[in-house]
Structure formats: structure tokens, C-alpha cells
Design a protein around this motif. Structure first.
Motif, PDB file in Angstrom:
ATOM      1  N   PHE A  42       0.819  -1.206   0.000  1.00 41.57           N
ATOM      2  CA  PHE A  42       0.000   0.000   0.000  1.00 41.57           C
ATOM      3  C   PHE A  42       0.852   1.255   0.000  1.00 41.57           C
ATOM      4  CE2 PHE A  42      -2.061   3.372   2.482  1.00 41.57           C
ATOM      5  CZ  PHE A  42      -3.192   3.588   1.717  1.00 41.57           C
ATOM      6  N   LEU A  43       1.844   1.310   0.873  1.00 41.86           N
ATOM      7  CA  LEU A  43       2.668   2.511   0.966  1.00 41.86           C
ATOM      8  C   LEU A  43       3.477   2.734  -0.311  1.00 41.86           C
ATOM      9  CD1 LEU A  43       2.833   4.579   3.197  1.00 41.86           C
ATOM     10  CD2 LEU A  43       4.890   3.458   4.053  1.00 41.86           C
ATOM     11  N   ASP A  44       3.855   1.645  -0.980  1.00 42.64           N
ATOM     12  CA  ASP A  44       4.537   1.778  -2.269  1.00 42.64           C
ATOM     13  C   ASP A  44       3.649   2.481  -3.275  1.00 42.64           C
ATOM     14  OD1 ASP A  44       6.850   0.348  -1.420  1.00 42.64           O
ATOM     15  OD2 ASP A  44       5.795  -1.537  -1.720  1.00 42.64           O
ATOM     16  N   LEU A  45       2.358   2.169  -3.250  1.00 39.15           N
ATOM     17  CA  LEU A  45       1.410   2.831  -4.145  1.00 39.15           C
ATOM     18  C   LEU A  45       1.274   4.307  -3.799  1.00 39.15           C
ATOM     19  CD1 LEU A  45      -1.707   0.509  -4.663  1.00 39.15           C
ATOM     20  CD2 LEU A  45      -0.070   1.253  -6.390  1.00 39.15           C
ATOM     21  N   VAL A  46       1.150   4.610  -2.525  1.00 38.49           N
ATOM     22  CA  VAL A  46       0.931   5.990  -2.093  1.00 38.49           C
ATOM     23  C   VAL A  46       2.078   6.894  -2.517  1.00 38.49           C
ATOM     24  CG1 VAL A  46       0.802   7.479  -0.049  1.00 38.49           C
ATOM     25  CG2 VAL A  46      -0.609   5.420  -0.183  1.00 38.49           C
ATOM     26  N   TYR A  47       3.297   6.405  -2.383  1.00 34.82           N
ATOM     27  CA  TYR A  47       4.462   7.239  -2.690  1.00 34.82           C
ATOM     28  C   TYR A  47       4.920   7.145  -4.155  1.00 34.82           C
ATOM     29  CZ  TYR A  47       5.173   8.505   2.216  1.00 34.82           C
ATOM     30  OH  TYR A  47       5.025   9.030   3.485  1.00 34.82           O
ATOM     31  N   ASP A  48       4.255   6.359  -4.961  1.00 34.60           N
ATOM     32  CA  ASP A  48       4.488   6.311  -6.403  1.00 34.60           C
ATOM     33  C   ASP A  48       3.441   7.215  -7.047  1.00 34.60           C
ATOM     34  OD1 ASP A  48       4.403   5.687  -9.165  1.00 34.60           O
ATOM     35  OD2 ASP A  48       4.994   3.612  -8.813  1.00 34.60           O
ATOM     36  N   SER A  49       3.808   8.436  -7.414  1.00 31.56           N
ATOM     37  CA  SER A  49       2.836   9.432  -7.855  1.00 31.56           C
ATOM     38  C   SER A  49       2.077   9.005  -9.100  1.00 31.56           C
ATOM     39  CB  SER A  49       3.529  10.774  -8.097  1.00 31.56           C
ATOM     40  OG  SER A  49       4.055  11.278  -6.892  1.00 31.56           O
ATOM     41  N   SER A  72      -4.318   8.390  -0.762  1.00 33.25           N
ATOM     42  CA  SER A  72      -3.220   8.539   0.188  1.00 33.25           C
ATOM     43  C   SER A  72      -3.696   7.958   1.513  1.00 33.25           C
ATOM     44  CB  SER A  72      -2.825  10.017   0.317  1.00 33.25           C
ATOM     45  OG  SER A  72      -1.680  10.163   1.128  1.00 33.25           O
ATOM     46  N   ASP A  73      -3.151   8.433   2.626  1.00 36.02           N
ATOM     47  CA  ASP A  73      -3.523   7.913   3.934  1.00 36.02           C
ATOM     48  C   ASP A  73      -3.314   9.003   4.974  1.00 36.02           C
ATOM     49  OD1 ASP A  73      -2.790   6.255   6.619  1.00 36.02           O
ATOM     50  OD2 ASP A  73      -4.090   5.081   5.309  1.00 36.02           O
ATOM     51  N   ILE A  74      -4.127   8.980   6.043  1.00 35.82           N
ATOM     52  CA  ILE A  74      -3.994  10.011   7.070  1.00 35.82           C
ATOM     53  C   ILE A  74      -2.677   9.903   7.831  1.00 35.82           C
ATOM     54  CG2 ILE A  74      -6.502  10.223   7.364  1.00 35.82           C
ATOM     55  CD1 ILE A  74      -6.172   8.705  10.048  1.00 35.82           C
ATOM     56  N   LEU A  75      -1.990   8.753   7.750  1.00 37.70           N
ATOM     57  CA  LEU A  75      -0.757   8.570   8.526  1.00 37.70           C
ATOM     58  C   LEU A  75       0.484   9.086   7.803  1.00 37.70           C
ATOM     59  CD1 LEU A  75      -1.420   5.120  10.215  1.00 37.70           C
ATOM     60  CD2 LEU A  75      -1.982   7.433  10.997  1.00 37.70           C
ATOM     61  N   ILE A  76       0.301   9.726   6.663  1.00 44.34           N
ATOM     62  CA  ILE A  76       1.434  10.386   6.015  1.00 44.34           C
ATOM     63  C   ILE A  76       1.968  11.514   6.894  1.00 44.34           C
ATOM     64  CG2 ILE A  76       2.154  11.714   3.975  1.00 44.34           C
ATOM     65  CD1 ILE A  76       1.614   8.678   3.526  1.00 44.34           C
ATOM     66  N   VAL A  77       1.090  12.174   7.655  1.00 40.52           N
ATOM     67  CA  VAL A  77       1.554  13.248   8.545  1.00 40.52           C
ATOM     68  C   VAL A  77       2.489  12.717   9.636  1.00 40.52           C
ATOM     69  CG1 VAL A  77       0.782  14.874  10.332  1.00 40.52           C
ATOM     70  CG2 VAL A  77      -0.230  14.938   8.043  1.00 40.52           C
ATOM     71  N   PRO A  78       2.127  11.688  10.409  1.00 42.59           N
ATOM     72  CA  PRO A  78       3.114  11.181  11.376  1.00 42.59           C
ATOM     73  C   PRO A  78       4.374  10.632  10.717  1.00 42.59           C
ATOM     74  CG  PRO A  78       1.097   9.851  11.417  1.00 42.59           C
ATOM     75  CD  PRO A  78       0.804  11.075  10.621  1.00 42.59           C
TER      76      PRO A  78
END
Length: 341
Positions: A42-49, A72-78
Motif C-alpha cells: 500500500f505505501l509503495d502505491l501511495v508514494y508512487d505518484s 493517500s492515507d492520514i498517517l502520512i503526517v506522522p
């Protein structure tokens, strides 16, 4: 000309009811599952624009929704504040170190983690027609703090609620950091092309009334104030899930432009207690999408008829489930598109 969703969020009643769904880009779509299998976690998808842009656009192509919500995801801020973020199969997100036993000062911020998200917003915005509103988002401080303190989601947010009573100074420090980061993050999304933004407070309903004032209303009001100083014309949607009778206070005191209703809120009650003319969003129970087209249509029409006298964006009361049948989403879209207030 702005799309009907943006017009509605600005307080206009439109002939058609605009429609988008929380978590509309995700696992219930076969095209998403195929891309996820190709790209990995999942995180690979989020950070692959490029991939995140494609995921954001998938439900727009399939259903013609009036809003494209950033994938994206709300945990990008932390993550940007310096916590390690992992999404573990079958376990959900994990943050470390946990702030229940580590000081916020032990983290080293990595603000450049936002850059890929801004690129996604810009790519999606460039690909959308003017009729489709680009929606950005962030988690509200209380909900984000529950993950930062405990390191994971929980049923009743016990660790964070206890910390808020036991050590309110440390809790305030965490919330202040989230507020500052979120204002910058949302401003960056708006500069990249987001036309409206939503604040997700998924765990707002776990707090006692005085704690709700302190950890939900006050922090969201500070985010709204900070964003409005930078982007006065960008609508802000507040979604304090589970807030119940505290919803009216939230609407009056935070300064948000529109209110998202979860599925437990009676739309008729909300219509009587919310400020006159304030746009509302919601609030079909996501689980009804597991039933029949007839049941879905009947409930959708009831919601739209109940809220017909104020600006209304049709949505679910929370995120769409991963096993939702595509044909039932199609039935919902047809019901909303076929109704005239």
C-alpha cells in the motif's frame, strides 16, 4: 465553470446532487487490485505518484463521480513528523516509536515525504475535466494522535484517552505538532491543485464532551483558521465521525464550510441543528451497499429528500467496504443521478 460539487461546497444548491464516496479508490475495484498486485504494498502505491494518480482516477473513469479524492492515507503526517510507518498484511498500519513511551522530541521530521503526495495531486488535477472537483485531505489531530501515541488503531483509543488525562501537556505538544504539519500539508495540496479538502476525524466519537472540545473542536478550528488565512476560497469539509449531539457545536465552532455526516446521524435531525445554509455531505450506510439495488435506491432517495432544502453532497457515512459489489455502486450512482430535488 466549477463542477457541481465545488458549487455545492460553496453553499449553492444545484439541480443535480453531486456525488463521491469515501474510499472510492480502493480494494472493491478490480482495476485497483490488479495495480496493487503489480506495484506491491500500500505505501509503495501511495508514494508512487504515477500509480497513486492512476488509482485516484479509476473510480472517476468507471462511475463518473463529481469528486476525485486523493489516494493517500492520514498517517502520512506522522510519517513526515518522523515516525516509522508500515502497513502489515492482516494487521493494518503500525507506527514506531510509540509516543505513549517516547517523547515527541525524539522524532526527526522528514517533511520531504509530502513531496510525492503533492506530485500526485498535480497529476490528478491536470488529468481531470473542470466538471470534476479535486479533493485533498488530512486526518484531524485527535485521530492522527491516537495512532501516534499507541502505534496502531484500537477499538476505544484507550492509551491516547488516558494520556490526554494523565499528561495533557505532552498530549498538547503532539496535537500542536500535528496541527502545524497539517496546515502546511493541506496548503501544499491546495497549491498543487486540490479545490477542496476534508478533515477526517474517524475517532472523534470516543471522547467525553469536555475532551471533545479540547481535542476535536479546538485543534480543527486552528487548522481551519490557518488554512483560511492562506486559502480563503478553498472549502473545508469537517467529518467528525461519531460526534452525535456534539455535531452542532463542531459545525459552529470549527469554522468548517461543510459537515460530513456519518451513517448514525439522522439527516432530519442534522437539518434542524446545523447552521442554516451550511452544506452537508453524506450519509448512506456503507453496509447497505451489500444489499439490493432497490434498498439502496430507496434509502438514497430518502436522504436526498430529507436534505433537499440545503446544499447537499451525496456520500456514504464512512468508507466503502472492500467486498462491495460493483453493480450496487452502479445502482447508487443511477439513483442519485436520476433524482431531482
Amino acid at each position: 465553470m466549477p463542477g457541481i460539487l465545488l458549487e455545492t461546497m460553496r453553499g449553492q444548491r444545484t439541480e443535480e446532487t453531486p456525488l463521491w464516496l469515501m474510499r472510492q479508490a480502493g480494494r472493491y475495484l478490480p482495476e485497483y487490485r490488479a495495480l496493487r498486485a503489480e506495484k506491491g504494498g500500500f505505501l509503495d502505491l501511495v508514494y508512487d505518484s504515477d500509480a497513486a494518480c492512476e488509482v485516484t482516477l479509476q473510480p472517476i473513469r468507471r462511475f463518473g463521480f463529481d469528486g476525485a479524492i486523493l489516494f493517500s492515507d492520514i498517517l502520512i503526517v506522522p510519517h513526515a513528523l518522523g515516525q516509522k510507518l508500515e502497513f502489515l498484511a492482516g494487521e493494518g498500519p503500525k507506527l514506531s516509536p510509540t509516543l505513549v513511551d517516547h517523547a515527541l522530541s525524539s522524532l526527526e521530521a522528514v517533511p520531504e515525504r509530502f513531496d510525492a503526495i503533492y506530485r500526485t495531486v498535480a497529476k490528478v488535477s491536470a488529468a481531470l475535466g473542470p466538471e470534476t472537483t479535486m479533493l485533498g485531505f488530512a486526518g484531524s489531530p485527535w485521530t492522527v494522535a491516537t495512532y501516534m501515541v499507541a502505534g496502531e488503531g484500537s477499538r476505544d483509543q484507550h492509551a491516547t484517552r488516558e494520556m490526554a488525562y494523565r499528561d495533557p501537556v505532552a498530549m498538547q505538544e503532539i496535537v500542536d505538532a500535528i496541527i502545524e504539519s497539517s496546515v502546511g500539508y493541506l496548503s501544499g495540496q491546495i497549491k498543487a491543485g486540490a479545490e477542496a479538502v476534508q478533515l477526517f476525524d474517524s475517532w472523534a466519537g470516543s471522547l467525553a464532551p469536555d475532551q471533545f472540545e479540547k481535542w476535536v473542536i479546538a485543534p480543527n478550528a486552528r487548522i481551519v483558521e490557518g488554512l483560511k488565512a492562506l486559502h480563503p476560497d478553498t472549502p473545508i469539509i469537517g467529518f467528525p465521525k461519531g460526534s452525535g449531539e456534539k455535531l452542532a457545536d463542531y459545525a459552529r465552532e470549527t469554522g468548517v464550510d461543510a459537515i460530513g455526516l456519518d451513517e448514525t446521524v439522522d439527516p432530519a435531525w442534522a437539518d434542524t441543528v446545523l447552521p442554516a445554509g451550511m452544506p452537508v455531505q453524506g450519509n448512506l450506510d456503507p453496509l447497505i451497499l451489500m444489499s439490493t439495488p432497490e434498498a439502496i435506491t430507496a434509502r438514497a432517495v430518502t436522504i436526498m429528500e430529507t436534505l433537499r432544502e440545503r446544499p447537499h453532497v451525496f456520500n456514504l457515512g464512512h468508507g466503502i467496504g472492500q467486498f462491495t459489489p460493483i453493480e450496487n455502486v452502479e445502482a447508487l450512482v443511477a439513483a442519485v443521478r436520476g433524482w431531482r430535488g
